[in-house]
Design an enzyme around this catalytic site. Structure first.
Site, PDB file in Angstrom:
ATOM      1  N   PRO A 133      -2.640  -5.924   7.052  1.00  0.00           N
ATOM      2  CA  PRO A 133      -1.415  -6.202   6.289  1.00  0.00           C
ATOM      3  C   PRO A 133      -0.685  -5.004   5.687  1.00  0.00           C
ATOM      4  CG  PRO A 133      -3.319  -6.721   4.969  1.00  0.00           C
ATOM      5  CD  PRO A 133      -3.843  -6.337   6.336  1.00  0.00           C
ATOM      6  N   CYS A 134      -0.135  -4.156   6.519  1.00  0.00           N
ATOM      7  CA  CYS A 134       0.654  -3.030   6.018  1.00  0.00           C
ATOM      8  C   CYS A 134       1.946  -3.513   5.365  1.00  0.00           C
ATOM      9  CB  CYS A 134       0.939  -2.025   7.132  1.00  0.00           C
ATOM     10  SG  CYS A 134       1.766  -2.697   8.566  1.00  0.00           S
ATOM     11  N   HIS A 135       2.340  -4.755   5.640  1.00  0.00           N
ATOM     12  CA  HIS A 135       3.550  -5.297   5.017  1.00  0.00           C
ATOM     13  C   HIS A 135       3.380  -5.490   3.509  1.00  0.00           C
ATOM     14  CE1 HIS A 135       1.119  -8.811   6.264  1.00  0.00           C
ATOM     15  NE2 HIS A 135       1.575  -9.370   5.148  1.00  0.00           N
TER      16      HIS A 135
END
Length: 184
Positions: A133-135
């Site tokens: 989850p780089c978001h």
């Protein structure tokens, strides 16, 4: 053997790439979105195998339907530099529905200060969008910054997770500036 499949989703047709493991299940190496900066493209010699990604497709469907908050998939661990892998492990520790700043990730991996740019670069090279989850990483001022597949998709993912309101409330939020005038 490298296998791939296309999976439809609300962000567009996702390209899943992996290595075939025992039992015919793929070890996921990459998940790319259409128009993504640095997206993987199918290469000669790769084999289409949607069945190898059936579990990944199921879990992605549950995530997008709001019924899953973490992924339980075999992931290839040999990509990236040792520093990138440290950053990517830190991404995997960010809880669903929350956000942290780039500076916080830099602190978590022992690279505070000038290392924030290196952290941003490592995050930008994350080969497993959505799954890793780089978001959930935002600017220190609480604003959305950088996402290889576009800020509109980052905003949609954070909205799905219910993290958008907190992410954009700069005073007192996780995204509050650590140092006045610092942009991370």
């Amino acid at each position: 053997m490298t296998v791939y499949a296309y999976v439809d989703g609300p962000l567009g047709e996702m390209l899943l790439v992996g290595e075939l493991a025992e039992g015919g299940r793929a070890v996921l190496r990459s998940l790319s979105l259409p128009g993504q900066k640095g997206a993987v493209e199918v290469e000669d010699g790769w084999t289409p195998d949607p069945e190898a990604f059936a579990e990944a497709a199921r879990q992605l469907g549950e995530y997008f339907a709001g019924r899953r908050d973490r992924f339980d998939l075999p992931l290839a661990g040999d990509a990236g530099t040792p520093f990138q892998r440290r950053v990517w492990r830190a991404l995997e520790e960010i809880p669903y529905g929350t956000t942290v700043s780039y500076g916080e990730i830099a602190r978590r991996v022992g690279s505070a200060g000038a290392g924030v740019r290196a952290v941003g670069t490592a995050i930008g090279r994350n080969p497993l969008l959505v799954v890793r989850p780089c978001h959930r990483v935002i600017g220190a001022d609480g604003n959305l910054r950088g996402y290889a597949a576009g800020l509109d998709r980052k905003e949609r993912l954070l909205g799905l997770e219910g993290a958008l309101e907190g992410a954009l409330e700069a005073p007192g939020s996780l995204g509050a500036p650590e140092t006045p005038g610092t942009l991370v």
